[in-house]
Design an enzyme around this catalytic site. Structure first.
Site, short mmCIF file in Angstrom:
data_model
loop_
_atom_site.label_atom_id
_atom_site.label_comp_id
_atom_site.label_asym_id
_atom_site.label_seq_id
_atom_site.Cartn_x
_atom_site.Cartn_y
_atom_site.Cartn_z
N ASP A 206 47.61 -98.32 5.96
CA ASP A 206 46.88 -97.11 6.40
C ASP A 206 45.56 -97.06 5.62
O ASP A 206 45.26 -97.97 4.83
CB ASP A 206 47.72 -95.83 6.17
CG ASP A 206 47.36 -94.71 7.16
OD1 ASP A 206 46.21 -94.24 7.15
OD2 ASP A 206 48.23 -94.32 7.95
N GLY A 232 43.43 -100.34 4.32
CA GLY A 232 42.31 -100.95 5.03
C GLY A 232 41.95 -100.14 6.26
O GLY A 232 42.37 -98.99 6.41
N ASP A 233 41.18 -100.78 7.13
CA ASP A 233 40.69 -100.13 8.34
C ASP A 233 41.15 -100.96 9.53
O ASP A 233 40.78 -102.13 9.65
CB ASP A 233 39.14 -100.11 8.25
CG ASP A 233 38.49 -99.58 9.51
OD1 ASP A 233 39.20 -99.26 10.48
OD2 ASP A 233 37.25 -99.48 9.51
N PHE A 234 41.99 -100.35 10.38
CA PHE A 234 42.55 -101.16 11.47
C PHE A 234 41.53 -101.58 12.51
O PHE A 234 41.82 -102.40 13.38
CB PHE A 234 43.82 -100.55 12.07
CG PHE A 234 43.78 -99.10 12.51
CD1 PHE A 234 42.73 -98.59 13.24
CD2 PHE A 234 44.86 -98.26 12.22
CE1 PHE A 234 42.74 -97.26 13.68
CE2 PHE A 234 44.89 -96.93 12.63
CZ PHE A 234 43.81 -96.42 13.36
N HIS A 252 47.48 -93.19 20.77
CA HIS A 252 47.11 -91.95 21.48
C HIS A 252 45.91 -91.23 20.82
O HIS A 252 45.34 -90.33 21.41
CB HIS A 252 48.32 -91.01 21.65
CG HIS A 252 48.70 -90.22 20.44
ND1 HIS A 252 49.47 -89.06 20.53
CD2 HIS A 252 48.45 -90.39 19.14
CE1 HIS A 252 49.66 -88.59 19.32
NE2 HIS A 252 49.05 -89.37 18.45
N1 SAH Z 1 52.20 -93.39 12.19
C1 SAH Z 1 52.26 -92.18 11.40
C2 SAH Z 1 50.93 -91.43 11.30
C3 SAH Z 1 50.26 -91.10 12.60
S1 SAH Z 1 48.74 -90.19 12.35
C4 SAH Z 1 53.35 -91.28 11.95
O1 SAH Z 1 53.70 -91.41 13.11
O2 SAH Z 1 53.84 -90.42 11.22
C5 SAH Z 1 47.52 -91.45 12.50
C6 SAH Z 1 47.35 -92.31 11.27
O3 SAH Z 1 46.28 -93.24 11.49
C7 SAH Z 1 46.94 -91.51 10.02
O4 SAH Z 1 47.85 -91.77 8.99
C8 SAH Z 1 45.54 -92.04 9.69
O5 SAH Z 1 45.25 -92.06 8.31
C9 SAH Z 1 45.58 -93.43 10.28
N2 SAH Z 1 44.24 -93.99 10.55
C10 SAH Z 1 43.23 -93.39 11.22
N3 SAH Z 1 42.16 -94.21 11.27
C11 SAH Z 1 42.51 -95.35 10.61
C12 SAH Z 1 41.83 -96.59 10.35
N4 SAH Z 1 40.57 -96.78 10.80
N5 SAH Z 1 42.49 -97.55 9.67
C13 SAH Z 1 43.76 -97.36 9.23
N6 SAH Z 1 44.47 -96.20 9.46
C14 SAH Z 1 43.84 -95.21 10.15
#
Ligand code: SAH
Length: 342
Positions: A206, A232-234, A252
């Site tokens: 995350d 990191g950044d996905f 979503h």
């Molecule tokens: N999968 C988890 C959280 C969903 S919320 C669950 O179901 O409980 C969406 C998640 O995406 C958040 O934790 C947010 O920090 C992460 N996120 C948003 N942009 C991101 C990015 N560019 N790189 C990595 N994680 C990211």
């Protein structure tokens, strides 16, 4: 359903509409109770509004009015001596595993609620209401506002704990050696999977500040030695080394172009035949009632993402180089959508 329709028919349409219109009053009262942690205070014994006001540092007569209204709709009880007590409904807001207190706070409090105030802006322009209300995207807002982010992450974990059981009953994660939870938040999903599958390893991925916050819960999860934390950044890349990637409530959050970009990064990180598992609500094509149709609006106003139909998921998988293999519904509004790298 028939009974419900019959009951709904007995209520005159203007009254039904008034109930719908005032729905947000009730929701905001739930927010107050959630924020002040009142459900915990009345769990074991009923209390008066003044006692609760003293415990929460609030104005007794005003708190009384909120509690009286909530008792009128069955969220809490009110006895003849004006003591307020808990119900199975208010207990959902008590602290502990599977609590939806943080969800009530994040959805009805400081960010999501003002963003919903700009729903009409989204409808008029197609723009993101949150960005209009706050001047920046939600993820940037959370990166700067640690307290709000903490509540949001707790809310996600709480919802995940609630959905976990239904998910495991519907879908068998066994057979995977290493699973990577991309955008896994505080790890509610991956720790559940690792607990059920004692020989599986996992990577929780995350944003850096979220991974930082996940450390405590992972350490106390009982599976810490099998769960690596990577930040990191996905949109840049996701960790390699897994034979499956799971993403719950990630796709979503994003429009089609962004979603395909994230899924292509998963494609790059996975071996041949690697699995990409999405956990999402699948919107029915017909007009039936389904929670997905409202989460979809939450995505419209907060992130600019959307909930999708089966056909829409299939298109995303294909565009990113995967074949959608199956969609497994669960007892929750969420399905497990499985694709394989081709
Ligand atoms: N999968 C988890 C959280 C969903 S919320 C669950 O179901 O409980 C969406 C998640 O995406 C958040 O934790 C947010 O920090 C992460 N996120 C948003 N942009 C991101 C990015 N560019 N790189 C990595 N994680 C990211």
């Amino acid at each position: 359903m028939e009974g419900q329709t019959a009951r709904a028919k007995e209520i005159p349409p203007p009254i039904q509409m008034l109930q719908i219109i005032s729905g947000f009053w009730v929701a905001r009262c739930v927010y107050v109770v959630a924020k002040l942690a009142i459900a915990d205070l009345i769990k074991d014994e009923s209390k008066t509004a003044d006692e609760l006001a003293t415990a929460t540092g609030t104005h007794g007569p005003s708190l009384f009015r909120v509690l009286r209204a909530l008792a009128a709709v069955g969220v809490i009880t009110q006895d003849s001596r004006n003591r307020f007590g808990g119900t199975p409904l208010s207990q959902t807001l008590c602290s502990g595993p599977g609590s939806i207190r943080a969800f009530a706070m994040t959805e009805l409090g400081e960010e999501h609620y003002p963003a919903w105030g700009e729903l009409l802006y989204s409808v008029r322009t197609g723009g993101i209401a949150f960005d209009k209300a706050f001047g920046e995207p939600v993820w940037e807002f959370f990166a700067k506002n640690a307290e709000n982010a903490q509540i949001f992450n707790e809310a996600m974990s709480g919802m995940t704990t609630l959905a976990n059981e239904a998910m495991h009953a519907a879908y068998e994660f066994a057979g995977i050696n290493t699973i990577i939870d991309v955008g896994g938040g505080h790890g509610g999903l991956i720790t559940g999977i690792l607990k059920k599958n004692p020989s599986m390893r996992g990577i929780l991925f995350d944003a850096p500040q979220v991974i930082e916050g996940a450390k405590t819960s992972i350490q106390s999860s009982g599976v810490a030695e099998r769960c690596e934390l990577v930040s990191g950044d996905f949109f840049k890349s996701v960790p390699e080394g897994g034979d499956a990637i799971v993403m719950k409530w990630i796709i979503h959050d994003w429009n089609d172009e962004q979603s395909v970009a994230i899924m292509k990064n998963c494609h790059r990180a996975l071996p041949e035949n690697g699995k990409l598992i999405l956990i999402e609500a699948v919107v029915p094509e017909t007009s039936e009632p389904h929670f997905s149709k409202f989460i979809d609006l939450n995505m419209l106003v907060i992130t600019g993402g959307r909930e999708r139909t089966e056909a829409e998921f299939r298109q995303l998988y294909e565009a990113a180089g995967f074949r959608l293999t199956r969609i497994v519904p669960s007892e929750s509004p969420f399905s497990v959508i499985e694709g394989v790298k081709v």
